[in-house]
Design a protein around this motif. Structure first.
Motif, PDB file in Angstrom:
ATOM      1  N   TRP A  87    -100.058 -86.574  -1.531  1.00  0.00           N
ATOM      2  CA  TRP A  87     -99.782 -87.865  -2.462  1.00  0.00           C
ATOM      3  C   TRP A  87     -98.698 -87.431  -3.759  1.00  0.00           C
ATOM      4  O   TRP A  87     -98.915 -88.736  -4.078  1.00  0.00           O
ATOM      5  N   ASP A 139     -96.318 -90.821  -3.818  1.00  0.00           N
ATOM      6  CA  ASP A 139     -97.356 -91.925  -4.283  1.00  0.00           C
ATOM      7  C   ASP A 139     -97.017 -91.664  -6.066  1.00  0.00           C
ATOM      8  O   ASP A 139     -96.879 -92.788  -6.317  1.00  0.00           O
ATOM      9  N   GLY A 190     -90.615 -97.274  -2.315  1.00  0.00           N
ATOM     10  CA  GLY A 190     -91.930 -97.716  -1.603  1.00  0.00           C
ATOM     11  C   GLY A 190     -91.099 -97.385   0.160  1.00  0.00           C
ATOM     12  O   GLY A 190     -91.657 -97.569   0.977  1.00  0.00           O
ATOM     13  N   ASN A 237     -95.752 -92.926   3.462  1.00  0.00           N
ATOM     14  CA  ASN A 237     -97.130 -92.809   3.119  1.00  0.00           C
ATOM     15  C   ASN A 237     -98.028 -93.654   3.810  1.00  0.00           C
ATOM     16  O   ASN A 237     -99.383 -93.262   3.418  1.00  0.00           O
ATOM     17  N   GLU A 266     -97.776 -96.728   3.581  1.00  0.00           N
ATOM     18  CA  GLU A 266     -98.098 -97.951   2.529  1.00  0.00           C
ATOM     19  C   GLU A 266     -98.222 -99.288   2.931  1.00  0.00           C
ATOM     20  O   GLU A 266     -97.141 -99.328   3.170  1.00  0.00           O
TER      21      GLU A 266
END
Length: 417
Positions: free
Chosen positions: A121, A124, A161, A168, A170
């Protein structure tokens, strides 16, 4: 002239501080930026310690160390710039450059950890460091810098991102929502910078007005002392010197000399009493400004060529205020000007209480005034009208001169306490 002793040191220092109103807030802004960058460094270091990247650790350490060195160089530059008082344009350029370094370091570390340590993580969390960038920009108290930094920060957040999305896992909805929050924070930083800058400018303006007011009050005080000294020297002192000379004739037994000495001393006493009365009017001290204005009008009305009308019915009889002496002094000065310079035939004096404000109006039907005439009079050393305005402003009041032909109308408003 200065409040500290006449060498100008106090007021010169005050003016120096006012002439550079931005120095203090730039220094405070730099301290805030330094604290936030220190927090960003701690954030990057703690994140790496708790969840270090599995690959590219030395690259991570190298980028972080380079950032620490860059921040240290910026701190040294701030110290040197504060001492040398460099131009604002140069300061803005360096500030934008360092903010660009902040964005680049957080973005690079986030991408690096996202691509090399997909299962952790770290990326992030590091990406959230971009939320500190608008706060660092806002500390500069420059809407321009906050606006310029806002867009690159949001773009960097979205780019990080997008690059690390697959690693990730995401969703775009999460990235978009976080980017919207960051954009709102950036917009808020711009608004905060504008508000704080407005406050700083207002404080600087008030400080400048205070310094100017101090200069004017000192000039008024000097003028009044000089006027009293001239009146004593040219009036009472001359009669005392005459009496001293006549004392030689008294010792010689001349009978008329005693009468001359007595007459000179009586006249000297009268002149000194007049000066003392003007410095501290007895009627004003005993009965208040209302009775003092009536007494002033009665004294002026003894002149055959001037009529004075007084309206003080709305003023309370049994109350005393801090503004009483300023009000009476202003009325006396304005009435004197109307008699001596305006050649007025009628003078109107009005004093009333409007809620918590004293309103004094002195009007006449004389030759009138103009701004050019006031300026010329001040240049010639006659600062009576200017001294009134200075004292009224020092009391937090308002001073208004109505120019007209014929006549002049001067209104003073002073808060009562």
């Amino acid at each position: 002239m200065s409040a500290g002793g006449g060498d100008g040191s106090v007021t010169d220092v005050s003016l120096a501080a006012v002439d550079r109103p931005g120095t203090t807030h730039v220094l405070h802004g730099s301290l805030m930026q330094g604290a936030l960058r220190g927090l960003l460094i701690v954030f990057v270091a703690v994140t790496a310690l708790l969840e270090p990247p599995h690959h590219g650790r030395w690259v991570y350490v190298g980028v972080s160390a380079a950032y620490v060195v860059a921040v240290a160089c910026w701190v040294a530059w701030v110290v040197r710039t504060t001492r040398s008082d460099s131009g604002s344009r140069h300061v803005n350029q360096v500030t934008l450059l360092v903010l660009g370094v902040d964005i680049a370091v957080v973005g690079v570390l986030s991408v690096l950890t996202g691509l090399t340590s997909e299962e952790d993580w770290t990326s992030d969390v590091l990406r959230n460091g971009l939320f500190l960038i608008p706060l660092i920009a806002a500390a500069q108290l420059s809407p321009y810098i906050s606006t310029v930094v806002a867009a690159p920060t949001v773009v960097a957040f979205v780019a990080v991102g997008w690059i690390t999305q697959s690693a990730n896992a995401e969703p775009w909805a999460s990235i978009s929502l976080s980017a919207a929050i960051l954009a709102g924070l950036a917009a808020g930083s711009v608004a905060l910078s504008r508000i704080q800058l407005t406050k700083v400018k207002l404080i600087a303006e008030l400080a400048q007005q205070r310094t100017q007011l101090l200069h004017e009050l000192l000039a008024v005080e000097k003028h009044e002392r000089q006027e009293v000294a001239e009146r004593v020297h040219d009036g009472a002192l001359q009669y005392v010197l005459v009496a001293r000379q006549d004392m030689e004739d008294v010792r010689a037994g001349e009978a008329d000399a005693v009468d001359r000495v007595e007459s000179a001393l009586v006249e000297a006493s009268r002149l000194l009493r007049d000066v003392a009365r003007e410095l501290h009017p007895e009627v004003l001290a005993r009965l208040g400004v209302k009775a003092a204005l009536v007494h002033l009008a009665a004294g002026v009305a003894e002149r055959p060529d001037v009529g004075v009308k007084v309206d003080v019915d709305d003023w309370p009889d049994d109350e005393r205020f801090d503004a009483d002496y300023v009000l009476f002094g202003a009325a006396r000065e304005m009435v004197t000007n109307a008699v001596k310079h305006a050649r007025a035939q009628t003078i109107w004096i009005t004093l009333r209480r409007d809620a918590a404000t004293a309103v004094l109006t002195v009007a006449d039907d004389g030759v009138g005034l103009s701004q050019a005439a006031i300026t010329k009079s001040q240049d010639e050393g006659h600062i009576g009208l200017a001294s009134i305005g200075t004292k009224v402003l020092a009391c937090g009041g308002e001073f208004d001169v109505g120019f007209g032909q014929p006549g002049t109308r001067i209104t003073i408003r002073i808060p009562l306490s």
